[in-house]
Design an enzyme around this catalytic site. Structure first.
Site, mmCIF file in Angstrom:
data_model
loop_
_atom_site.group_PDB
_atom_site.id
_atom_site.type_symbol
_atom_site.label_atom_id
_atom_site.label_comp_id
_atom_site.label_asym_id
_atom_site.label_seq_id
_atom_site.Cartn_x
_atom_site.Cartn_y
_atom_site.Cartn_z
ATOM 1 N N SER A 191 0.824 -1.189 0.000
ATOM 2 C CA SER A 191 0.000 0.000 0.000
ATOM 3 C C SER A 191 0.870 1.255 0.000
ATOM 4 C CB SER A 191 -0.967 -0.044 1.187
ATOM 5 O OG SER A 191 -1.987 0.908 1.031
ATOM 6 N N ASP B 41 -10.170 -3.873 -4.481
ATOM 7 C CA ASP B 41 -9.524 -3.020 -3.484
ATOM 8 C C ASP B 41 -10.229 -1.666 -3.448
ATOM 9 O OD1 ASP B 41 -7.798 -1.501 -1.914
ATOM 10 O OD2 ASP B 41 -5.998 -2.353 -2.810
ATOM 11 N N HIS C 67 -8.175 -5.069 -0.484
ATOM 12 C CA HIS C 67 -6.897 -4.454 -0.129
ATOM 13 C C HIS C 67 -6.005 -5.360 0.712
ATOM 14 C CE1 HIS C 67 -4.239 -1.037 0.235
ATOM 15 N NE2 HIS C 67 -4.180 -1.203 1.541
#
Length: 175
Positions: free
Chosen positions: A20, A106, A143
């Site tokens: 991320s 995501d 995610h």
């Protein structure tokens, strides 16, 4: 560089991994020092920070202004753009082997960020090196990846297998 200098890792064995926003950091360092790493893994990477931060309809964008800056303020936009992985690729340079993973569902980092970055890397960097930049998209997960410990183990095994191959550790006849 400190790890290499102090002998913790050989210069041809240094790899990086980020998830991320951590991939934002790894992507920025790869742009600045493309020869530092032998390989990298960018998991659900936040790589196109300028475009993402300019879209207030995306989840977390407004909340991220505090951490990254508000791109609607010109001086902050310039600061963000100065380290944005998507906006600072090194044309013609050799990049290390890179595995980029994305998740179709995501809600934090759009699947398009990874796809755009990989496409641009292949387009502007060294043609022979950029062939080792791989995009793997999971069409079911979000995610944080697939649910369940076994799927997490499978994802981790894939990432480490990629790193081992990039480091030349896939030759079973080597002793």
């Amino acid at each position: 560089m400190h790890l290499i200098k102090e002998g913790f890792v050989h210069e041809s064995r240094l790899c990086a991994m980020g998830s991320s926003a951590g991939s934002l950091l790894v992507g920025a360092v790869v742009n600045m020092l493309p020869n530092l790493f032998s390989a990298a893994v960018l998991k659900v990477p936040f790589l196109d920070i300028c475009n993402t931060m300019l879209d207030p309809t995306l989840p977390l964008t407004i909340l991220d202004y505090e951490e990254f800056g508000d791109p609607n303020i010109p001086v902050e936009f310039d600061a963000i753009r100065s380290y944005s992985p998507y906006d600072n690729l090194s044309p013609g340079k050799c990049y290390p082997s890179i595995l980029v993973t994305a998740s179709f569902n995501d809600t934090r980092v759009g699947v398009w960020e990874a796809a755009k970055w990989v496409s641009k890397v292949r387009d502007v960097t060294c043609p022979s090196c950029s062939k080792s930049v791989v995009l793997k998209t999971n069409m079911q997960s979000g995610h944080f990846g697939e649910g369940g410990r076994f799927m997490r183990c499978e994802e981790t095994a894939f990432e480490y297998a990629f790193l081992m191959k990039a480091l030349g550790m896939d030759d079973m006849s080597a002793k």
